[in-house]
Design a protein around this motif. Structure first.
Motif: not given
Length: 700
Positions: A103-109, A121-138
């Motif tokens: 899922c790349g940097d997890g900046l988007q769903p 990959k760790r990047g510019t957005n927060t860990f919480a945002e990465k996890a939520l982008n994963c979860e909202t995508s299923g």
């Protein structure tokens, strides 16, 4: 030198240093990587390389210097292979499995991750945002890998609303997982935490409540946050057995630059019922070294060796490891190092193949097998590279310090070093040193100072000491001249009780009235001082700059401020840059407030306003020492090699004077008719401040 920061960068033609990489605990049996704090240097503190698992019954007195914490158990497996993981604080628990999707940097769903596991990959957005982008995508779980070497130690925040478990892995393992996209991964995050331990050094148990280790292991302000786990073997369990530390006695002549006299005695809060190691005598040690006898070293350090100039290490085990080496005489060892690197306080051990001790093994024991069993001859101290067959490992020679150890454990023990740091000339300060009677006899104790007269004592609380009793010896420091002050506290008793000594260190800088109005506006609340190897001077354009110092020198600027208020200033530096976070700092401009290091800068940093969240520094009542120190090492010189300070402004708080009560016409029994208290101006020259603490070099 008077550097408050231990530069530890260069000695002879080799870069000599010691450092410790704080370990990150693994949930697997063996860790594969740990973040390194390796400095820009070749000499490091050791670990076991090329050895084998130690037999537990042979090392009952082995001790681990550990930091204990409550931690959540996590795991990650792909195709039955386990990966080192770390949990995210406040992250959800759970056990999930699914196909890995990148899922790349997890900046988007993420795309096509329904009921699968996101690799992010760790990047510019927060860990919480990465996890939520994963979860909202299923996605049912997430693996976040670092973008630099080492594990992530992070949080999703206490207000995190996500429900999927997530774990962190290293950059190396994350890149390996990219090659496994499409394979099935299993993630587990426990719902409860357990006590675990991270070892940063080894040590050996001497009996009762005493533990022996290297000085560089405990020479830090957070040393008392750690504990000693006596009889440790497997770091993956037994954290509840770790014992708190009561006192740390670092040898007063410990030299962090030359890594000489690298020994410390640690006193635990309670006695431990465990076997003790026996220390080898001077004769036994010398004969074993001349005979090139076999010696064995043990520890939990990493197991990946490298030659000088390379590294860092990896592969840190949980199980104690050991390796056999060959002792050398100091004459043999000196041929490898030259220029007097090897002192009488050291002993060397080597191997013709890639075997030895290195990072993580510091402080651990080097032992020989004698007719009277195993005896300790050395303490893991430093080396060149890691298990480099061209260089021997260097160990502290324990036999040189038996009298010192006996005086502390069986006699009158005193805090070994009191460093008053950098103060203005004619500035009085004081500190209390704890004195303990570890003998079994009540005795009268006498204290004398040998050395500079800037120090004086108040021993009124320490005249008589019963067994196990302690007292506070007050030491006063009032320098009348600039420069270094050095003295020793000599203890004597009316019995034949062994006694220890204490070293007293201070450094005074002189007035710099010419800098008033140049470094900042003139102010009655602020006085200027400067010194060191070269004083600060006026800058050709504005403000002041550090003096033209050479290698291993420093330039000190000090402002003495009286009263509460707000402080602001501009600062900058032109020097060699410290590129890697965590390395021993060099060619830096440091800011200290009342002896505490606040920040340092290096490289090409334009003069700018120092601010903490854009607000001035707030100072409370009393006197304050604001100190800027530019110091440099001999490795490289870049830029102007100077620090700069401008526009130092102190705005004192306004004092609100309460209304004066009317003066009664006649005295009453409760109010005398005259004020019998004598008044007078108590100047800063007579002020005694007991709270000024300075972390300075401990070299003699």
């Amino acid at each position: 030198m008077h550097n408050p920061i231990q530069q530890k960068r260069a000695l002879v033609t080799l870069a000599l240093t010691t450092f410790m990489a704080l370990p990150i605990a693994s949930n697997a049996a063996d860790s594969t990587t740990r973040p390194s704090t390796q400095a820009n240097t070749n000499i490091i503190t050791p670990r076991i390389v090329g050895g084998e698992i130690a037999s537990q019954q042979n090392w009952p007195w082995m001790t681990a210097y550990v930091l204990t914490s409550q931690a959540v158990n996590t795991s990650l497996s792909v195709n039955s292979a386990l990966y080192q993981t770390q949990h995210f604080t406040s992250g959800p628990s759970g056990n999930v499995s699914g196909e890995i999707v990148s899922c790349g940097d997890g900046l988007q769903p993420c795309v096509n991750v329904q009921k699968k596991i996101c690799l992010i990959k760790r990047g510019t957005n927060t860990f919480a945002e990465k996890a939520l982008n994963c979860e909202t995508s299923g996605g049912v779980g997430a693996i976040i890998y670092n973008n630099v070497e080492g594990l992530i130690s992070g949080t999703v925040g206490t207000d995190f609303s996500g429900r999927i478990p997530l774990v962190a892995v290293t950059q190396t393992e994350g890149e390996q997982l990219l090659d496994l996209v499409g394979e099935t991964a299993e993630i587990s995050v426990s719902a409860v935490s357990n006590l675990r331990q991270d070892a940063t050094c080894g040590a050996s148990f001497l009996g009762d409540k005493w533990v022996l280790t290297a000085a560089h292991c405990v020479d830090s302000s957070n040393a008392f946050l750690f504990q000693m786990n006596v009889g440790e073997y497997d770091l993956s369990d037994g954290a509840e057995n770790a014992s708190p530390i009561a006192n740390i006695y670092i040898h007063p002549d410990y030299d962090a630059d030359a890594i000489n006299n690298d020994i410390a005695l640690v006193e635990l809060t309670e006695s431990i019922n465990a076997p003790a190691v026996r220390l080898a005598s001077d004769t036994t040690t010398r004969e074993a070294a001349i005979a090139n006898s076999t010696a064995t070293v043990a520890g939990w350090g990493g197991r990946t060796g490298y030659v000088a100039g390379e590294g860092p290490t990896s592969n840190y085990p949980n199980i104690l490891h050991q390796v056999d080496l060959t002792l050398l005489s100091n004459e043999q060892c000196e041929r490898e190092f030259s220029n007097g690197t090897i002192t009488n306080a050291m002993i060397c051990a080597t191997s013709i193949i890639e075997q030895g001790s290195c990072q993580g093994d510091s402080g651990g024991p080097l032992v020989i097998n004698t007719n009277e069993g195993l005896q300790q001859v050395g303490i893991v101290s430093f080396g060149v590279g890691c298990a480099d067959p061209e260089y021997s490992g260097v160990y502290t020679r324990v036999a040189e310090f038996t009298d010192w150890l006996d005086a502390l454990t069986e006699g009158i023990a005193i805090q070994q070093l009191q460093d008053f740091g950098i103060v203005p000339v004619n500035f009085a300060t004081s500190a209390s040193l704890k004195v303990v009677n570890n003998s079994g006899t009540t005795t009268n104790v006498n204290f004398n100072i040998e050395g500079d007269t800037a120090f004086s004592l108040d021993a009124s609380d320490c005249n008589t000491l019963a067994p196990s009793a302690s007292c506070q010896l007050v030491v006063n420091y009032n320098p009348q001249t600039t420069g270094d002050d050095l003295a020793k506290i000599i203890i004597s008793t009316n019995d034949n009780i062994k006694v220890s000594q204490a070293k007293l260190v201070g450094f005074a800088v002189g007035p710099a009235n010419s800098l008033s109005g140049v470094a900042g506006p003139s102010n009655n609340n602020l006085s200027w001082y400067s010194g060191g190897d070269k004083a600060w001077v006026s800058n050709a354009t504005e403000g002041v700059e550090s003096g033209n110092i050479g290698d291993r020198e420093e330039s000190i600027l000090l402002a003495l401020i009286n009263g509460s208020g707000s402080l602001n200033f501009d600062w900058g530096v032109s020097s060699e840059v410290n590129e890697e976070e965590g390395e021993d700092p060099f060619d830096i401009l440091q800011l200290y407030i009342d002896g505490q290091l606040i920040e340092y800068i290096s490289g090409e940093v334009d003069v700018h306003t120092y601010a903490d969240e854009n607000t001035p520094l707030t100072l409370g009542d009393g006197f304050h020492l604001i100190t800027w120190v530019y110091s440099k090492d001999p490795a490289t010189a870049e830029g102007e090699d100077k620090g700069f300070v401008q526009n130092v402004t102190f705005i004192a708080d306004q004092v609100v004077t309460p209304p004066t009560a009317p003066t009664p016409t006649e005295p009453t029994p409760s109010q005398p008719s005259s004020n019998n208290a004598s008044g007078g101006a108590t100047t800063w020259l007579l002020l005694v401040i007991a709270s000024v603490i300075w972390v300075r070099r401990k070299s003699s």
